[in-house]
Design an enzyme around this catalytic site. Structure first.
Site, PDB file in Angstrom:
ATOM      1  N   LYS A  52       0.846  -1.204   0.000  1.00  0.00           N
ATOM      2  CA  LYS A  52       0.000   0.000   0.000  1.00  0.00           C
ATOM      3  C   LYS A  52       0.877   1.249   0.000  1.00  0.00           C
ATOM      4  O   LYS A  52       0.595   2.214  -0.724  1.00  0.00           O
ATOM      5  CB  LYS A  52      -0.946  -0.016   1.211  1.00  0.00           C
ATOM      6  CG  LYS A  52      -2.075  -1.034   1.045  1.00  0.00           C
ATOM      7  CD  LYS A  52      -2.899  -1.247   2.306  1.00  0.00           C
ATOM      8  CE  LYS A  52      -3.895  -2.387   2.056  1.00  0.00           C
ATOM      9  NZ  LYS A  52      -4.725  -2.737   3.211  1.00  0.00           N
ATOM     10  N   GLN A  96      -4.882  -1.358   9.372  1.00  0.00           N
ATOM     11  CA  GLN A  96      -4.787  -2.691   8.771  1.00  0.00           C
ATOM     12  C   GLN A  96      -5.412  -3.735   9.697  1.00  0.00           C
ATOM     13  O   GLN A  96      -5.118  -3.789  10.886  1.00  0.00           O
ATOM     14  CB  GLN A  96      -3.313  -3.021   8.481  1.00  0.00           C
ATOM     15  CG  GLN A  96      -3.109  -4.313   7.735  1.00  0.00           C
ATOM     16  CD  GLN A  96      -3.683  -4.302   6.312  1.00  0.00           C
ATOM     17  OE1 GLN A  96      -3.748  -3.268   5.670  1.00  0.00           O
ATOM     18  NE2 GLN A  96      -4.115  -5.449   5.843  1.00  0.00           N
ATOM     19  N   ASP A 119     -11.358   2.966   3.589  1.00  0.00           N
ATOM     20  CA  ASP A 119     -11.671   1.546   3.468  1.00  0.00           C
ATOM     21  C   ASP A 119     -13.171   1.320   3.235  1.00  0.00           C
ATOM     22  O   ASP A 119     -13.583   0.223   2.862  1.00  0.00           O
ATOM     23  CB  ASP A 119     -11.276   0.805   4.752  1.00  0.00           C
ATOM     24  CG  ASP A 119      -9.950   0.078   4.627  1.00  0.00           C
ATOM     25  OD1 ASP A 119      -9.637  -0.379   3.514  1.00  0.00           O
ATOM     26  OD2 ASP A 119      -9.244  -0.033   5.644  1.00  0.00           O
TER      27      ASP A 119
HETATM   28  N1  GUN Z   1      -7.149  -6.639   5.798  1.00  0.00           N
HETATM   29  C1  GUN Z   1      -7.475  -7.379   4.709  1.00  0.00           C
HETATM   30  N2  GUN Z   1      -8.057  -6.616   3.777  1.00  0.00           N
HETATM   31  C2  GUN Z   1      -8.099  -5.360   4.263  1.00  0.00           C
HETATM   32  C3  GUN Z   1      -8.576  -4.124   3.761  1.00  0.00           C
HETATM   33  O1  GUN Z   1      -9.106  -4.007   2.645  1.00  0.00           O
HETATM   34  N3  GUN Z   1      -8.424  -3.056   4.577  1.00  0.00           N
HETATM   35  C4  GUN Z   1      -7.859  -3.145   5.808  1.00  0.00           C
HETATM   36  N4  GUN Z   1      -7.769  -2.039   6.535  1.00  0.00           N
HETATM   37  N5  GUN Z   1      -7.402  -4.278   6.310  1.00  0.00           N
HETATM   38  C5  GUN Z   1      -7.532  -5.365   5.541  1.00  0.00           C
END
Ligand code: GUN
Length: 284
Positions: A52, A96, A119
């Site tokens: 990311k 996350q 998100d």
């Molecule tokens: N963990 C797995 N997929 C995601 C996501 O799309 N966003 C976040 N914040 N954590 C995740």
């Protein structure tokens, strides 16, 4: 069979976003900013967060990485999120998941203001999506829709089957497909005849997290198959779809890796750009 190439499509989207973030910086005198919070040492999460942050660089987004130890308290994480929420240089906040055991993820996510919820996890954004109103939508299902759109795959009137009902993927995926006029079925662990349901799908989305759950005998000839799964088997990454056999049946199919994964990150970056543009427009 056409491979739905998420890797190349995502690179194209990042290049498009770079033009937007350059224009933003010229206009406002500061960059589009994303804060990422990683608590603990989960190896998969570390890889996701690294990707990311790399995506941010490529799209001209300033990233603010925040690493907290496994032992961080609820209060510490919440006060960090509160600080990020108040920082005007930060337009999006991503915590996350999963968080280490003992932390209340819901309470932490609730500290993210809806306008910085890139998100699309908060009740306000999910509610707006359900109502068909403008919403920030979860990045993975958004990435699936964008991949279909860019390959010219129409959704309206099609029978779509989503396998998986998570808040992060399955549910918002079903709502996006419904908003795009598909006839949608959602399957889950209590579905009594998964194979029969899947066989009816013109568009089949697998988002359960079980390696090779979807085999060729569950796929209609010519179906579009999207694999959201990210499973590690003997150290190797594989999806929820048995690629080798399903590629003999499907008209379009996403690989793992290189399918939905890169699209998820591209949509996160796009959500951050949207949030930054909205935040600065509001102030003018
Ligand atoms: N963990 C797995 N997929 C995601 C996501 O799309 N966003 C976040 N914040 N954590 C995740």
């Amino acid at each position: 069979m056409t491979v739905l190439d998420g890797k190349n499509t995502a690179a194209q989207i990042r290049a498009e976003l770079k033009a937007r973030t350059d224009a933003f910086r010229k206009k406002n005198g500061f960059a589009v900013g994303l804060a990422v919070v990683l608590v603990g040492n989960d190896p998969a999460s570390q890889v996701y967060v690294r990707n990311k942050i790399k995506g941010c660089e490529e799209a001209g987004i300033r990233s603010f990485a925040n690493y907290l130890p496994e032992t961080a308290s609820q209060k510490e994480v919440e006060s960090l999120v509160r600080e990020l929420a108040e920082n005007p240089a930060i337009h999006g906040i991503l915590v996350q998941l999963p968080l280490p055991k003992g932390l209340d993820a819901e309470a932490i996510l609730a500290k993210i203001p809806a306008e910085k919820d890139v998100d699309g996890f908060c009740a306000q954004n999910i509610g707006a999506l359900a109502l068909g109103e403008r919403a920030t939508v979860a990045c993975t299902p958004l990435g699936v829709m964008e991949l279909l759109r860019r390959y010219g795959i129409s959704v309206a009137g099609k029978r779509a089957v989503v396998v998986g009902r998570s808040n992060i993927v399955g549910k918002p995926m079903a709502m996006l497909l419904l908003n795009a006029d598909a006839t949608v079925t959602v399957c889950h662990s209590r579905t009594s005849n998964l194979k029969e349901e899947c066989l009816r799908a013109d568009i089949l989305i697998a988002a359960v997290g079980r390696a090779n759950l979807i085999t060729a005998d569950m796929v209609k000839e010519g179906a579009v198959v999207v694999d959201v799964g990210m499973n590690r088997v003997d150290g190797k990454l594989c999806g929820d779809v048995d690629y080798a056999s399903v590629s003999q049946k499907a008209s379009f199919l996403t690989p793992v890796p290189g399918g939905v994964g890169p699209m998820t990150i591209a949509m996160l970056l796009r959500n951050v750009c949207d949030a930054a543009e909205r935040a600065t427009e509001k102030k003018q």
